[in-house]
Enzyme design. Structure first.
Site, PDB file in Angstrom:
ATOM      1  N   SER A   1       0.858  -1.163  -0.089  1.00 51.64           N
ATOM      2  CA  SER A   1       0.047  -0.129  -0.046  1.00 51.64           C
ATOM      3  C   SER A   1       0.899   1.157  -0.143  1.00 51.64           C
ATOM      4  CB  SER A   1      -0.989   0.036   1.263  1.00 51.64           C
ATOM      5  OG  SER A   1      -0.490   0.232   2.321  1.00 51.64           O
TER       6      SER A   1
ATOM      7  N   MET B   1       9.689  -6.919   5.059  1.00 48.01           N
ATOM      8  CA  MET B   1       9.997  -7.598   6.220  1.00 48.01           C
ATOM      9  C   MET B   1      11.392  -8.355   6.386  1.00 48.01           C
ATOM     10  SD  MET B   1       7.497  -6.040   7.524  1.00 48.01           S
ATOM     11  CE  MET B   1       7.724  -6.661   9.151  1.00 48.01           C
ATOM     12  N   ARG B   2      12.539  -7.907   5.902  1.00 44.40           N
ATOM     13  CA  ARG B   2      13.760  -8.571   6.092  1.00 44.40           C
ATOM     14  C   ARG B   2      14.703  -7.604   6.741  1.00 44.40           C
ATOM     15  NH1 ARG B   2      14.742 -13.662   5.278  1.00 44.40           N
ATOM     16  NH2 ARG B   2      16.775 -13.014   4.429  1.00 44.40           N
TER      17      ARG B   2
ATOM     18  N   LEU C   1      18.201  -6.223   6.869  1.00 48.78           N
ATOM     19  CA  LEU C   1      19.285  -6.447   5.616  1.00 48.78           C
ATOM     20  C   LEU C   1      20.545  -6.338   6.431  1.00 48.78           C
ATOM     21  CD1 LEU C   1      17.439  -3.518   3.762  1.00 48.78           C
ATOM     22  CD2 LEU C   1      17.787  -6.058   3.310  1.00 48.78           C
TER      23      LEU C   1
ATOM     24  N   HIS D   1       8.610   3.463   9.095  1.00 44.66           N
ATOM     25  CA  HIS D   1       8.624   2.737  10.333  1.00 44.66           C
ATOM     26  C   HIS D   1       7.116   2.997  11.087  1.00 44.66           C
ATOM     27  CE1 HIS D   1       9.521  -0.207  13.742  1.00 44.66           C
ATOM     28  NE2 HIS D   1       9.405   0.897  14.494  1.00 44.66           N
TER      29      HIS D   1
ATOM     30  N   GLU E   1      22.115   0.012  12.212  1.00 42.29           N
ATOM     31  CA  GLU E   1      21.331   0.051  13.354  1.00 42.29           C
ATOM     32  C   GLU E   1      19.933  -0.042  12.846  1.00 42.29           C
ATOM     33  OE1 GLU E   1      21.214   1.664  17.895  1.00 42.29           O
ATOM     34  OE2 GLU E   1      22.637   2.686  16.079  1.00 42.29           O
TER      35      GLU E   1
ATOM     36  N   ASP F   1      16.055   0.614  12.450  1.00 39.47           N
ATOM     37  CA  ASP F   1      14.972   1.620  12.612  1.00 39.47           C
ATOM     38  C   ASP F   1      15.778   2.701  13.547  1.00 39.47           C
ATOM     39  OD1 ASP F   1      13.146   0.134  11.634  1.00 39.47           O
ATOM     40  OD2 ASP F   1      12.564  -0.702  13.728  1.00 39.47           O
TER      41      ASP F   1
ATOM     42  N   THR G   1      -2.851   5.499   7.219  1.00 45.58           N
ATOM     43  CA  THR G   1      -3.433   6.462   6.235  1.00 45.58           C
ATOM     44  C   THR G   1      -2.255   7.610   6.152  1.00 45.58           C
ATOM     45  OG1 THR G   1      -4.365   7.677   8.148  1.00 45.58           O
ATOM     46  CG2 THR G   1      -5.826   5.993   6.815  1.00 45.58           C
TER      47      THR G   1
END
Length: 196
Positions: free
Chosen positions: A17, A98-99, A101, A117, A151, A153, A180
């Site tokens: 999305s 959703m990995r 890295l 995030h 590091e 997020d 949204t």
């Protein structure tokens, strides 16, 4: 951000999305004419990701690269980098990818890698952000667009949006309200980077 063509590659794992919001904004706000920028590819680590079908319908290259086919995180990231680099990206955009890295991947795209995030960073890094915000009694939650560093997020904050945590909120209700706002701030942050 200098350069004539500013190709954008978006990485997803699910419905995409945020990817769709970015691609639609790129057209609506004429990024190609204004900045030489366009979304050239969407890559997912899951062949069944709904966002790939949406991208194909828009005429955007859509590639599935199944992470389970690789023996290690490093092997997958190396294959992913090779795939991304075919599109010569000015920006690599993580949109629900959703990995975690590897440092080598992050270093390869240093300065060109951004993420969104679903919390007001630096609060609630990692997973289950909405549930944790509710459990901690937060009155405000939100989303953060940031540059990616090794590091998790962390990295320079590029944009944020705040939403209230309402009485009786479930994690799902809060997540929907935050999403949204993600669709507003992620394209906005990318446009700012393109205009810089």
């Amino acid at each position: 951000m200098s350069g004539v063509n500013k190709n954008i590659v978006i990485l997803i794992s699910g419905s995409g999305s945020n990817m769709a919001a970015i691609a639609e904004t790129a057209l609506k706000r004429r990024w190609q004419a204004r900045f030489g920028a366009r979304v050239v590819a969407v890559i997912s680590n899951k062949a069944a990701a709904q966002g790939l079908a949406w991208a194909r319908e828009q005429g955007i290259a859509a590639v599935a690269l199944d992470h389970t086919a690789y023996g290690s995180r490093e092997a997958f990231d190396a294959a992913l980098m090779a795939e991304i680099d075919r599109f010569e990206p000015a920006l690599v955009v993580l949109a629900g990818f959703m990995r975690i890295l590897t440092p080598g991947f992050v270093q390869h795209y240093e300065g060109r890698l951004v993420n969104i995030h679903p919390s007001l960073l630096p609060a609630f890094t990692g997973l289950k952000t909405h549930q944790r915000a509710i459990e901690m009694g937060c009155r405000l939650a939100g989303a953060t667009v940031h540059r990616v560093t090794s590091e998790l997020d962390h990295g320079e904050i590029l944009d944020q949006a705040v939403v209230p945590v309402l009485p009786g909120d479930t994690a799902e209700m809060l997540a929907a309200r935050v999403l949204t706002q993600e669709h507003v701030i992620y394209p906005r942050a990318i446009e700012r980077l393109l205009a810089a």
